[in-house]
Design a protein around this motif. Structure first.
Motif, PDB file in Angstrom:
ATOM      1  N   LYS A  35      -2.558 -27.916  -8.496  1.00 56.67           N
ATOM      2  CA  LYS A  35      -3.951 -27.934  -7.659  1.00 56.67           C
ATOM      3  C   LYS A  35      -5.079 -28.146  -7.065  1.00 56.67           C
ATOM      4  N   ASN A  57      -2.773 -21.511  -4.782  1.00 54.57           N
ATOM      5  CA  ASN A  57      -4.206 -21.683  -6.114  1.00 54.57           C
ATOM      6  C   ASN A  57      -4.641 -22.370  -5.375  1.00 54.57           C
ATOM      7  N   VAL A  77     -11.175 -28.120 -14.397  1.00 53.19           N
ATOM      8  CA  VAL A  77      -9.707 -28.570 -13.586  1.00 53.19           C
ATOM      9  C   VAL A  77      -9.837 -29.415 -14.038  1.00 53.19           C
TER      10      VAL A  77
END
Length: 404
Positions: A35, A57, A77
């Motif tokens: 990510k 992503n 995250v």
């Protein structure tokens, strides 16, 4: 070492952002889940869509772009990450992190994550040598952040010197090497107490009762634990196996009573206790100081029970992780499970000694690991060193799960 890992790639605003595209691609090709988080300035060099295509992503750029109302994006995250890579890391983002500033998506994630953070700086040679930058980097090193030093060469600004972002392949190699070292030292800070070998129970000066244990499995556990960073106390009965390791303190004992006393003495200071020794259940009720003479007819020796070491440790257990061994010849899993419950163990290693290659004295073994939560792992025939490594990995996973 990056395969299947969740990796956050933080990209800050420098011309070297173009190299981060290659880094994202190579990580994805290695099987990592990537990510990308970009600062606003980074988007002026590379479009977020590029990283989205490479990582497959969504790309994060805005702290307040909350796509899922059930989660806070920057915390989600940060918690998701196994590894965070900051590349390129500008003087600005390094300064923010070193001074606790969180004013955009990337800087908030950096402050919130508990993952290992690798920082790959890229900047002008004079900026890299500035006292403020040096101080900020040293602060981060002192806090446990990992730096991947820039290379030297021609810089985008026209200068020649140190400050060029390290090549993506080298960044990945450096991280993998560090992760491998970290994984190999998974018992750092732990004190492990291991018992190994047989005991000898004296009849007279020339005779004793014992068993076929060589001590090889227990010695292998002690050695692997020490190599994994643990401080190890090895309480060993009579054995021909030799061991020397700076992290191992070896205590030699002969009888079950001596092993009992030594194990209880060191039990309180230990985090993980593995009782791999094959301790005598019985000993002669009477021993003779002089050699018994041969007599006509049969000989009868009255035996008495020795003290149950594992039972005593289970009764005293507080925060320790206690592992027993069960050498069985019939219904091994059933009997091992009963022993696990009866003696208040956290896990038990069940050894069917009737199986080929799994008996006493050999260099190989095959075992079943069973923990108190019912998890069962079969460890197929392998060297005792490799079986020891697998057992200790399972113990480590259980200790971490128990702690959390």
């Amino acid at each position: 070492m990056v395969h299947s890992k969740n990796i956050v790639l933080g990209v800050s605003g420098g011309i070297a952002a173009y190299k981060a595209c290659s880094l994202a691609s190579k990580l994805t090709q290695k099987g990592a889940n990537v990510k990308v988080v970009m600062t606003d300035n980074a988007t002026k060099f590379v479009a977020p869509l590029t990283f989205q295509a490479l990582s497959r992503n969504p790309v994060f750029t805005d702290t307040f772009d909350e796509k899922d109302p059930t989660k806070i994006a920057h915390i989600d995250v940060a918690d998701w990450a196994d590894i965070v890579i900051l590349a390129p890391a500008t003087a600005n983002i390094i300064g923010k992190l070193a001074n606790g500033i969180a004013d955009d998506m990337l800087s908030t994630i950096l402050l919130a994550t508990q993952a290992a953070v690798y920082i790959a700086p890229a900047m002008n040679v004079h900026m890299y040598a500035h006292p403020a930058v040096i101080k900020n980097m040293q602060t981060l090193v002192d806090w446990g952040y990992h730096f991947i030093e820039p290379g030297a060469g021609y810089l985008a600004c026209g200068y020649v010197g140190k400050g060029r972002l390290e090549e993506p392949a080298t960044i990945i190699e450096t991280i993998e090497a560090h992760q491998q070292q970290k994984e190999n030292l998974f018992l750092t800070g732990k004190h492990v107490l291991v018992s190994a070998g047989p005991t000898q129970e004296k009849i007279d000066p020339v005779r004793y009762f014992t068993n076929r244990s060589s001590g090889k499995m227990g010695f292998a556990l002690a050695e692997v634990a020490a190599n994994a960073g643990a401080s190890v106390t090895l309480v060993a009965g009579p054995s021909q196996v030799q061991i020397q390791h700076a992290q191992i303190t070896k205590i030699d004992v002969t009888t079950a009573e001596e092993m009992y006393e030594s194990m209880l003495e060191h039990f309180g200071a230990s985090d993980i206790i593995i009782k791999a020794a094959a301790v005598a259940d019985y000993r002669p009720a009477v021993t003779y100081e002089q050699k018994m003479k041969k007599q006509a007819g049969p000989l009868q020796i009255h035996m008495e029970r020795t003290r149950d070491i594992l039972q005593a440790l289970g009764e005293q257990k507080a925060q320790q992780f206690l592992v027993g061994f069960a050498a069985e010849t019939e219904r091994p899993i059933e009997n091992g499970r009963k022993k696990l419950e009866r003696k208040n163990l956290d896990a038990i290693v069940i050894n069917d000694i009737s199986a080929d290659g799994a008996g006493f004295a050999g260099d190989t073994n095959a075992v079943t690991y069973l923990n108190k939560r019912g998890k069962t792992e079969t460890l197929g025939l392998n060297t005792k060193q490799e079986i020891a490594r697998q057992i200790l990995q399972l113990i480590h996973e259980d200790v971490e799960a128990q702690r959390s």
